[in-house]
Write a protein that holds these residues in place. Structure first.
Motif, short mmCIF file in Angstrom:
data_model
loop_
_atom_site.label_atom_id
_atom_site.label_comp_id
_atom_site.label_asym_id
_atom_site.label_seq_id
_atom_site.Cartn_x
_atom_site.Cartn_y
_atom_site.Cartn_z
N PHE A 30 9.25 44.25 41.55
CA PHE A 30 7.88 44.75 41.40
C PHE A 30 7.28 44.95 42.77
O PHE A 30 7.27 44.03 43.58
CB PHE A 30 7.02 43.75 40.62
CG PHE A 30 5.58 44.17 40.53
CD1 PHE A 30 4.64 43.67 41.42
CD2 PHE A 30 5.16 45.05 39.55
CE1 PHE A 30 3.31 44.03 41.35
CE2 PHE A 30 3.83 45.41 39.47
CZ PHE A 30 2.91 44.90 40.36
N PRO A 31 6.80 46.19 43.08
CA PRO A 31 6.89 47.36 42.23
C PRO A 31 8.20 48.09 42.45
O PRO A 31 8.73 48.08 43.56
CB PRO A 31 5.72 48.21 42.71
CG PRO A 31 5.64 47.88 44.17
CD PRO A 31 6.06 46.43 44.30
N LEU A 32 8.74 48.74 41.44
CA LEU A 32 10.05 49.40 41.53
C LEU A 32 10.06 50.50 42.57
O LEU A 32 11.05 50.71 43.27
CB LEU A 32 10.44 49.95 40.16
CG LEU A 32 11.77 50.70 40.08
CD1 LEU A 32 12.90 49.77 40.48
CD2 LEU A 32 12.00 51.24 38.68
N VAL A 36 12.92 51.77 45.32
CA VAL A 36 13.48 53.11 45.21
C VAL A 36 13.42 53.83 46.55
O VAL A 36 14.37 54.47 46.98
CB VAL A 36 12.74 53.92 44.12
CG1 VAL A 36 13.15 55.39 44.16
CG2 VAL A 36 13.03 53.35 42.74
N GLU A 37 12.29 53.69 47.26
CA GLU A 37 12.14 54.36 48.56
C GLU A 37 13.12 53.79 49.59
O GLU A 37 13.70 54.53 50.37
CB GLU A 37 10.70 54.21 49.04
CG GLU A 37 9.68 54.99 48.22
CD GLU A 37 8.27 54.78 48.71
OE1 GLU A 37 8.07 53.94 49.61
OE2 GLU A 37 7.36 55.44 48.21
N ILE A 38 13.28 52.47 49.59
CA ILE A 38 14.20 51.85 50.53
C ILE A 38 15.64 52.27 50.23
O ILE A 38 16.39 52.66 51.13
CB ILE A 38 14.06 50.31 50.50
CG1 ILE A 38 12.67 49.89 50.97
CG2 ILE A 38 15.14 49.66 51.36
CD1 ILE A 38 12.41 48.39 50.83
N LEU A 46 20.17 50.73 43.49
CA LEU A 46 19.61 49.40 43.32
C LEU A 46 20.56 48.52 42.52
O LEU A 46 21.29 49.01 41.65
CB LEU A 46 18.26 49.48 42.60
CG LEU A 46 17.13 50.21 43.32
CD1 LEU A 46 15.91 50.29 42.42
CD2 LEU A 46 16.80 49.51 44.62
N GLY A 47 20.53 47.23 42.81
CA GLY A 47 21.33 46.30 42.04
C GLY A 47 20.74 46.11 40.65
O GLY A 47 19.55 46.35 40.41
N LEU A 350 0.46 54.56 53.87
CA LEU A 350 1.69 54.97 54.55
C LEU A 350 2.85 54.10 54.07
O LEU A 350 2.67 52.91 53.81
CB LEU A 350 1.53 54.83 56.06
CG LEU A 350 0.31 55.53 56.68
CD1 LEU A 350 0.23 55.22 58.17
CD2 LEU A 350 0.38 57.03 56.45
N SER A 351 4.02 54.68 53.98
CA SER A 351 5.19 53.95 53.48
C SER A 351 5.95 53.28 54.62
O SER A 351 6.16 53.86 55.69
CB SER A 351 6.12 54.90 52.73
OG SER A 351 7.31 54.22 52.33
N VAL A 352 6.39 52.04 54.39
CA VAL A 352 7.22 51.31 55.35
C VAL A 352 8.67 51.27 54.88
O VAL A 352 9.48 50.52 55.41
CB VAL A 352 6.71 49.87 55.55
CG1 VAL A 352 5.36 49.85 56.23
CG2 VAL A 352 6.67 49.10 54.23
N ALA A 353 9.01 52.10 53.89
CA ALA A 353 10.36 52.07 53.32
C ALA A 353 11.43 52.39 54.37
O ALA A 353 12.46 51.72 54.44
CB ALA A 353 10.46 53.03 52.14
#
Length: 374
Positions: A30-32, A36-38, A46-47, A350-353
């Motif tokens: 959480f959150p998925l 997904v972005e990483i 994803l596992g 902003l995304s940190v993925a």
């Protein structure tokens, strides 16, 4: 979990593909979207894991695939509900340890309880150390955290800690804006954040620094006294590691909207076991560090005020404070998921993925992590 076969491939060699048994096994509950972005950046899937709760609230975790001999990265911020997410992380770590994972890295974009990193008064706990012990004893071999509230929190762990910063993500965004470097001034909202603001200012065209001096009456209750530095006619960029309430108070503080005061209720026990509530009233506006600091900057002649922070806790009534018109823009990262009802026109997320994905690759490949920020 959804397949990510359509995602861009990782910039690393093909030997790190998801078919390689040494590839990291990623898990995020959480959150998925965060995971997904990483995984998309890394070119991995994803596992698979099963998590459910029993009727009494207990958490059940079962891995749906083998992780024997794998490097497992469990991505879980301990954001609200902090205790639920923390316990879920601990049980996932234990499940991976008992499934014979080679290495278990707890990737914690937001480390809850980080503010309880020292004793400021008698009879206080140091919860940051307690949480560090829990993660270690659960079986984690390494921790990857983003923008800890204070650097000394790394010393609470008896395992290696990779500390990454959200600064590059925010700096890249600010660089894309048409703001003259001569007009910029970086502002620390308190004395404790001077080192963070100074490092930010150095990378932002070596901008000048200003400091908001305040006196704190209690947790999350701040009174601004004066401003150190010149902001007149400038674009002020306030930098902090998190925005929590911007006006809310801890559990034993009550906001009085009509009186604009803060009331602290203390329960005392007497020798005859009777209890008496003592009420302490602090007069003055109930405004948090960021919002009251922004008001002071406008009072001192700042042309525009930007708020930049890595962790957006956004406890009520933070949204009302931040969207009141004091800020030209509030720039945050998604280390904590922002619910749809908490969005407002001035907010930029902003995304940190990519940052976390790059760091995970480097940890997995035994490469330098600090070189990312040089």
């Amino acid at each position: 979990m959804a397949s990510l076969l359509q995602c861009p491939t990782s910039p690393f060699p093909s030997s790190f593909s998801s078919n390689n048994p040494r590839s990291p096994f990623l898990r995020f509950h959480f959150p998925l979207r965060h995971a997904v972005e990483i995984a998309c950046y890394m070119g991995l899937e994803l596992g698979k894991i099963k998590i459910k709760r029993f009727a009494d609230g207990e958490i059940y975790v079962q891995l749906q695939e083998s992780v024997r001999g794998c490097d497992v990265f469990l991505v879980q911020p301990t954001c609200p509900p902090a205790n639920e997410n923390l316990m879920e992380l601990l049980i996932m770590i234990d499940a991976c340890r008992r499934a014979s994972a080679k290495n278990i890295t707890a990737v914690i974009p937001y480390f809850g309880y980080a503010r309880a990193d020292r004793k400021t008064q008698g009879r206080e706990s140091i919860a940051a150390k307690l949480v560090a012990n829990l993660i270690t004893e659960a079986g984690a071999n390494r921790v990857l955290a983003c923008d800890l509230h204070s650097g000394q929190s790394m010393g609470y762990f008896d395992i290696p800690v990779d500390h990454v910063y959200g600064q590059p993500v925010i700096l890249d965004y600010l660089a894309s804006k048409t703001i003259c470097s001569d007009d910029l001034v970086v502002v620390s909202p308190d004395v404790g954040g001077v080192a963070r603001a100074r490092a930010f200012a150095k990378k932002l065209s070596d901008a000048p620094l200003a400091i908001v001096d305040k006196r704190r009456h209690g947790h999350n209750v701040a009174e601004v006294m004066n401003l150190i530095g010149d902001v007149k006619g400038k674009v002020a960029v306030m930098v902090d590691d998190m925005i929590d309430t911007a006006g809310e108070f801890c559990s034993n503080l009550i906001c009085c909207p009509y009186l604009d005061t803060v009331v602290k209720v203390i329960s005392t026990t007497h020798e005859d076991d009777s209890q008496k509530a003592e009420v302490m009233v602090f007069t003055g506006p109930a405004v948090g560090t960021i919002t009251k600091g922004a008001a002071l900057l406008h009072q001192e002649g700042a042309r525009e005020v930007y708020a930049c922070t890595t962790h957006a806790v956004f406890s009520p009534p933070a949204i009302e404070r931040l969207s009141s018109g004091l800020f030209q823009e509030v720039i945050i990262t998604n280390t904590i998921p922002v619910s749809e009802q908490n969005y407002f026109p001035q907010l930029t997320v902003l995304s940190v993925a990519n940052l976390l994905g790059e760091t995970i690759w480097r940890v997995h490949d035994d490469c330098s992590v600090s070189s990312i920020f040089q």
